[in-house]
Scaffold this motif. Structure first.
Motif, mmCIF file in Angstrom:
data_model
loop_
_atom_site.group_PDB
_atom_site.id
_atom_site.type_symbol
_atom_site.label_atom_id
_atom_site.label_comp_id
_atom_site.label_asym_id
_atom_site.label_seq_id
_atom_site.Cartn_x
_atom_site.Cartn_y
_atom_site.Cartn_z
ATOM 1 N N SER A 300 0.994 -1.382 0.197
ATOM 2 C CA SER A 300 -0.073 0.148 0.035
ATOM 3 C C SER A 300 0.837 1.248 0.037
ATOM 4 O O SER A 300 0.656 2.263 -0.600
ATOM 5 C CB SER A 300 -0.972 -0.046 1.205
ATOM 6 N N HIS A 305 -1.585 -1.100 -5.053
ATOM 7 C CA HIS A 305 -2.820 -1.502 -4.198
ATOM 8 C C HIS A 305 -3.330 -2.906 -4.801
ATOM 9 O O HIS A 305 -3.997 -3.484 -3.987
ATOM 10 C CB HIS A 305 -3.705 -0.498 -4.510
ATOM 11 N N ALA A 308 -1.679 -5.446 -3.226
ATOM 12 C CA ALA A 308 -1.982 -5.487 -1.507
ATOM 13 C C ALA A 308 -3.635 -6.218 -1.554
ATOM 14 O O ALA A 308 -3.447 -7.156 -0.469
ATOM 15 C CB ALA A 308 -2.357 -4.170 -1.254
ATOM 16 N N SER A 329 -6.850 -0.447 5.645
ATOM 17 C CA SER A 329 -5.747 -0.036 4.618
ATOM 18 C C SER A 329 -5.977 -0.463 3.339
ATOM 19 O O SER A 329 -5.711 0.300 2.414
ATOM 20 C CB SER A 329 -4.456 -0.856 5.268
ATOM 21 N N LEU A 330 -6.598 -1.563 3.088
ATOM 22 C CA LEU A 330 -7.288 -1.872 2.012
ATOM 23 C C LEU A 330 -8.345 -1.106 1.127
ATOM 24 O O LEU A 330 -8.246 -0.601 -0.191
ATOM 25 C CB LEU A 330 -7.619 -3.424 1.862
ATOM 26 N N GLY A 333 -6.751 2.173 -0.139
ATOM 27 C CA GLY A 333 -5.836 1.768 -1.147
ATOM 28 C C GLY A 333 -6.723 1.665 -2.327
ATOM 29 O O GLY A 333 -6.424 1.871 -3.574
ATOM 30 N N LEU A 334 -7.806 0.695 -2.364
ATOM 31 C CA LEU A 334 -8.599 0.361 -3.404
ATOM 32 C C LEU A 334 -9.227 1.524 -3.859
ATOM 33 O O LEU A 334 -9.923 1.711 -4.898
ATOM 34 C CB LEU A 334 -9.586 -0.814 -3.081
#
Length: 357
Positions: A300, A305, A308, A329-330, A333-334
Motif C-alpha cells: 500500500s 494496491h 495488496a 488499509s485496503l 488503497g482500493l
C-alpha cells in the motif's frame, strides 16, 4: 526466615551499627544455638544485604573459632564481591577455601567465571577453567558456554569457534546453547556461510537445533538478504533452507515467518516476500497476521494496491481473518485506484463479522 529478618534489620540499621547486632547475637548464644548456626546466619544475612566486607569479618570469626563454613553459603559470596570490584577479597576467599576448605565445587567456579567474564576479564575466566581441573573439579558444559559467550560478546568469534572444538575434543558434549551463541554471533557479523556450517555440524553431532537456533539462523539470512533466489547465488537453492525446515521434525513457530517476511518488506523486496508467503502457507509453515499485515501495508505504501489486494485474497483463501486495520488499509488503497465498492465490501463484511456497526 531468620536470615530474612536479619537481612532486613541489617539493611535498616546500616553497616556501622551492624557490629552491635553481631555482638548482641554472639553474646550468650550458646544457651539457645550453636556457634555455626549464629555465624552462618549472620554471614548469609550480610551477603543478602550486599555488605561483603561485614560478611568477610564473619568468615574470619568462623575460622578463629575453628568452624568450617558451609559450601552453600560461600557459593553465594563471590557474586556480590565481584560485582563491586573487590577482587582482593575474592582471591583471599578463594585461596582460603583451597587451603582450609570447603573445597570449591563447580558452582563456585562457574559463578567466578561468569562474574569475571561480565567484568571483561575473559582471560581470568579462562584461567579459572583450567585451574579447576588441578583441584579435582571437571568443567561442565556451562563453564565452557560462559567463556564462549564472553568471546562472542567481545567479537572474538574465532576464539569461540576454537573453544567449541576444544570442548568437543575434551569429551564434554556441547549443548544447544553452545551452538546458538556462536550462530548468533556469526549472523550478526554477516558471516552466514560459516553460521550455516556450524548449524550442519550441530546436527551431525546429534544436537537438536531447537526453535531458538532456527530463529537465529533465519534472522541472519534475512539481514544478509539471502532469502529467495539469492541464497548461495544459485536459483535452484532459492528456498532450500525453508524446505529443510519444513522437513524437520521440529516445525518453526510464527516468529520465524514473521521475521522473514517483515525483513524482506523492510528491504523493499516485496515480490520476494509475497513468494515466500505463498511458499510457507502451501507447506503448512505457520504464518501470523503480523507478517501478512506487513506485506499489505508495504504494498500500500508503495502504491501497489492491486498487489495488496492479492495478499488479502491469499489470506482469506487460507482461512486467516484480517483485522480491522488491514481492511481499513485496503479500503483506502482500493479507493485510490477506483475500486471503492470492492473496498467497501471488504470493510463492511469485516464489520458484520465482528458484530460491529
Amino acid at each position: 526466615m531468620a536470615q530474612d529478618v536479619l537481612s532486613c534489620v541489617i539493611s535498616r540499621i546500616g553497616e556501622c551499627r551492624s557490629n552491635e547486632l553481631v555482638e548482641f547475637m554472639w553474646r550468650e548464644h550458646s544457651k539457645y544455638e550453636s556457634d555455626f548456626s549464629v555465624l552462618d546466619s549472620l554471614m548469609r544475612a550480610f551477603v543478602n544485604a550486599d555488605m561483603g566486607s561485614q560478611a568477610l569479618k564473619i568468615w574470619d570469626r568462623m575460622r578463629k573459632v575453628r568452624i568450617r563454613p558451609s559450601l552453600s553459603a560461600v557459593s553465594i559470596f563471590f557474586a556480590p564481591l565481584i560485582r563491586v570490584g573487590d577482587y582482593g577479597s575474592v582471591w583471599k576467599l578463594f585461596r582460603d577455601m583451597i587451603q582450609r576448605g570447603p573445597c570449591p565445587n563447580i558452582f563456585v567456579y562457574n559463578v567466578m567465571i561468569l562474574g569475571f567474564c561480565r567484568k571483561g576479564c575473559v582471560r581470568t575466566g579462562e584461567s579459572l577453567l583450567f585451574l579447576m581441573r588441578k583441584y579435582g573439579c571437571e568443567p561442565d558444559v556451562i563453564a565452557h558456554n560462559l567463556l564462549i559467550s564472553a568471546y562472542c560478546v567481545r567479537g572474538w568469534t574465532s576464539h569461540a569457534l576454537n573453544w567449541a572444538h576444544f570442548v568437543a575434543e575434551s569429551g564434554c558434549e556441547p549443548s544447544t546453547a553452545t551452538f546458538v551463541t556462536i550462530i548468533n554471533a556469526l549472523c550478526k557479523e554477516g558471516n552466514i556461510v560459516e553460521a550455516r556450517k556450524i548449524f550442519e555440524e550441530m546436527q551431525e553431532m546429534g544436537v537438536s537445533p531447537g526453535t531458538v537456533t532456527y530463529n537465529a539462523l533465519m534472522d541472519g539470512h534475512v539481514k544478509a538478504r539471502e532469502i529467495g533466489n539469492y541464497k548461495y547465488g544459485r536459483e535452484d537453492d532459492g528456498n532450500r533452507f525453508l524446505r529443510e525446515l519444513s522437513m524437520m521434525a521440529l516445525i518453526p513457530d510464527c516468529s520465524i515467518s514473521d521475521m522473514s517476511i517483515s525483513g524482506l518488506c523492510w528491504a523493499g523486496r516485496l515480490d520476494e516476500a509475497l513468494h515466500l508467503l505463498k511458499t510457507m502457507l502451501e507447506k503448512g509453515i505457520p504464518v501470523s497476521i503480523i507478517a501478512i499485515n506487513s506485506l499489505i501495508c508495504a504494498y500500500s505504501r508503495a502504491g501497489l494496491h492491486e498487489k495488496a489486494f492479492e495478499v488479502y485474497n491469499i489470506m482469506t483463501k487460507f482461512g486467516l481473518t484480517p483485522p480491522v486495520s488491514t481492511s481499513t488499509s485496503l479500503l483506502i488503497g482500493l479507493t485510490k485506484v477506483g475500486k471503492l465498492q470492492i473496498g467497501l465490501d471488504i470493510f463492511t463484511g469485516k464489520m458484520h463479522q465482528n458484530g460491529r456497526t
